[in-house]
Each structure stands twice: as structure tokens, then as C-alpha cells.
Scaffold this motif. Structure first.
Motif, PDB file in Angstrom:
ATOM      1  N   ARG A 233       7.075   0.145  -4.124  1.00 32.74           N
ATOM      2  CA  ARG A 233       6.670  -0.158  -5.494  1.00 32.74           C
ATOM      3  C   ARG A 233       5.663   0.887  -5.928  1.00 32.74           C
ATOM      4  O   ARG A 233       4.861   1.361  -5.134  1.00 32.74           O
ATOM      5  CB  ARG A 233       6.029  -1.545  -5.574  1.00 32.74           C
ATOM      6  CG  ARG A 233       7.013  -2.653  -5.317  1.00 32.74           C
ATOM      7  CD  ARG A 233       7.017  -3.696  -6.406  1.00 32.74           C
ATOM      8  NE  ARG A 233       5.730  -4.264  -6.719  1.00 32.74           N
ATOM      9  CZ  ARG A 233       5.070  -4.084  -7.877  1.00 32.74           C
ATOM     10  NH1 ARG A 233       5.549  -3.297  -8.814  1.00 32.74           N
ATOM     11  NH2 ARG A 233       3.914  -4.686  -8.094  1.00 32.74           N
TER      12      ARG A 233
ATOM     13  N   LEU B 106      -1.646  -2.729  -7.197  1.00 30.14           N
ATOM     14  CA  LEU B 106      -0.849  -3.014  -6.000  1.00 30.14           C
ATOM     15  C   LEU B 106      -1.638  -3.699  -4.881  1.00 30.14           C
ATOM     16  O   LEU B 106      -1.037  -4.295  -3.989  1.00 30.14           O
ATOM     17  CB  LEU B 106      -0.238  -1.719  -5.466  1.00 30.14           C
ATOM     18  CG  LEU B 106       0.733  -0.999  -6.400  1.00 30.14           C
ATOM     19  CD1 LEU B 106       1.173   0.323  -5.792  1.00 30.14           C
ATOM     20  CD2 LEU B 106       1.944  -1.873  -6.702  1.00 30.14           C
TER      21      LEU B 106
ATOM     22  N   GLU C 197      -0.829  -7.337  -4.066  1.00 33.63           N
ATOM     23  CA  GLU C 197       0.449  -7.516  -3.377  1.00 33.63           C
ATOM     24  C   GLU C 197       0.316  -7.176  -1.892  1.00 33.63           C
ATOM     25  O   GLU C 197       0.960  -7.794  -1.045  1.00 33.63           O
ATOM     26  CB  GLU C 197       1.507  -6.626  -4.029  1.00 33.63           C
ATOM     27  CG  GLU C 197       2.916  -6.901  -3.549  1.00 33.63           C
ATOM     28  CD  GLU C 197       3.956  -6.150  -4.356  1.00 33.63           C
ATOM     29  OE1 GLU C 197       5.023  -5.857  -3.804  1.00 33.63           O
ATOM     30  OE2 GLU C 197       3.689  -5.866  -5.545  1.00 33.63           O
TER      31      GLU C 197
END
Length: 200
Positions: A108, A116, A119
Motif C-alpha cells: 500500500r 500507514l 495499519e
């Protein structure tokens, strides 16, 4: 039975009121110096490599394992490992953007590491503050609530987050943190630092 002179009673009330106000003001003071200690001059490394163990939870899900983090002014590289030593995620970021690669090879991309990091860790930490938090060198606008006997931060509040420093590498004022906990509400990240390396 004689009555206490009014001026003495009023003086007592003023004394009690003044004491209560002093206690209230003390409770609102952001920096509390413990046992007369003075804040130590804390070094801040703009570039470093750190390894250790972490556990993270958002109140519903939890994860734990090892981590390696390489940081400087231009880039970050955070590698997360499972308890068995397998790479779980690789998060990289620089001024051009950020990427997160998972163990299954999926990738990603985002504009920055902040997008990010939740995540990767499961907790939405402010990436820009982490280099200072992990070194116990809080920014000027952070609130250092308590110090330990060496004058090092013991409890810090910053941008709504609570940072507790449970241990340092040694007894010197400049020692790096060895154990810390970052929390806000149900979100909690515990770090145990195994090694520090200053980078040029």
C-alpha cells in the motif's frame, strides 16, 4: 461562653481560601519537580537505529513482536517481526511518500507515514512525535508532568497522548529509555528497547 473576635475568624477563612487556591494552582502546573530534582539536559539524536520489542492494542485487537526502526531527517524504515522472527510488515517513508509492504507481499502507498502507521501497528500514533517520545526528549510544547530522581522525564503528556517512562538504560541523566508506554484512551503501545545506535 466568649466568642472569637470576628477579625480572627475572617483571617482564618482567608488563610484557608489562600491555601485552597495554592493547591488548585499546583494541580494545574504542567511540570512537577520531584524531590527537588531539576530537569536534566536530554540529548536528542536526529538520526538513529533502535531495536526492541513491542505490544500494541486499540482496545479490541492486540499484537506483539519485535521491531527495528531506522530514522533520520529524510526517511524512516520500520520493520515489524512476529514473535517467531518472521517479517510481518515493512513501513518506509520519505518526503516523496510512504509505502507499507505486508508479509503476503501486498503493498500500500500513501502520502506520508502517518497514513500507514495505524495499519502497521493497529494504533494511530503521530509519527512526527515518535522520535522524541522514544528518546524521552519531548518537544517544547509537550507537558512534562513528573521527573525521576535523575531529572529525566517520567510522565509526559503530548497532543492528547500519555507517555510513561518505566525504565532507563542506566542511572545517568543522559541515558536512553529502556521501557516506555504510550497510551490514549483504549489505545496502548508498550516498548522495550534492546539497543540504540546513533547514526551520522
Amino acid at each position: 461562653m466568649s466568642r472569637r473576635p470576628p477579625h480572627r475568624s475572617q483571617g482564618l477563612r482567608r488563610t484557608l481560601l489562600g491555601g485552597a487556591c495554592a493547591l488548585l494552582l499546583a494541580a494545574c502546573t504542567p511540570t512537577l519537580v520531584r524531590d527537588g530534582a531539576q530537569p536534566a539536559a536530554r540529548p536528542f539524536l536526529p538520526a538513529f537505529a533502535v531495536e526492541g520489542r513491542l505490544s500494541a492494542t486499540d482496545g479490541r485487537n492486540a499484537a506483539s513482536g519485535r521491531f527495528e526502526w531506522v530514522h533520520d531527517d529524510e526517511q524512516d524504515r520500520l520493520t515489524l517481526f512476529s514473535p517467531l522472527g518472521q517479517v510481518v510488515a515493512l513501513l518506509e517513508g520519505d518526503p516523496a511518500g510512504a509505502s507499507l509492504e505486508a508479509a503476503d507481499g501486498s503493498r500500500r502507498e500513501a502520502a506520508d507515514v502517518d497514513a500507514l502507521l495505524p495499519e502497521a501497528l493497529g494504533v494511530d500514533l503521530p509519527a512526527a512525535r515518535l522520535p522524541r517520545w522514544i528518546q524521552a526528549a519531548p518537544a517544547a510544547d509537550a507537558e512534562v508532568r513528573t521527573l525521576d530522581d535523575a531529572g529525566r522525564p517520567q510522565l509526559v503528556f503530548d497532543q492528547g497522548w500519555r507517555i510513561d517512562y518505566a525504565g532507563y538504560a542506566d542511572d545517568t541523566a543522559a541515558a536512553a529509555p529502556q521501557r516506555l508506554e504510550i497510551s490514549r484512551g483504549d489505545a496502548r503501545v508498550r516498548l522495550i528497547i534492546d539497543s540504540w545506535t546513533a547514526l551520522p
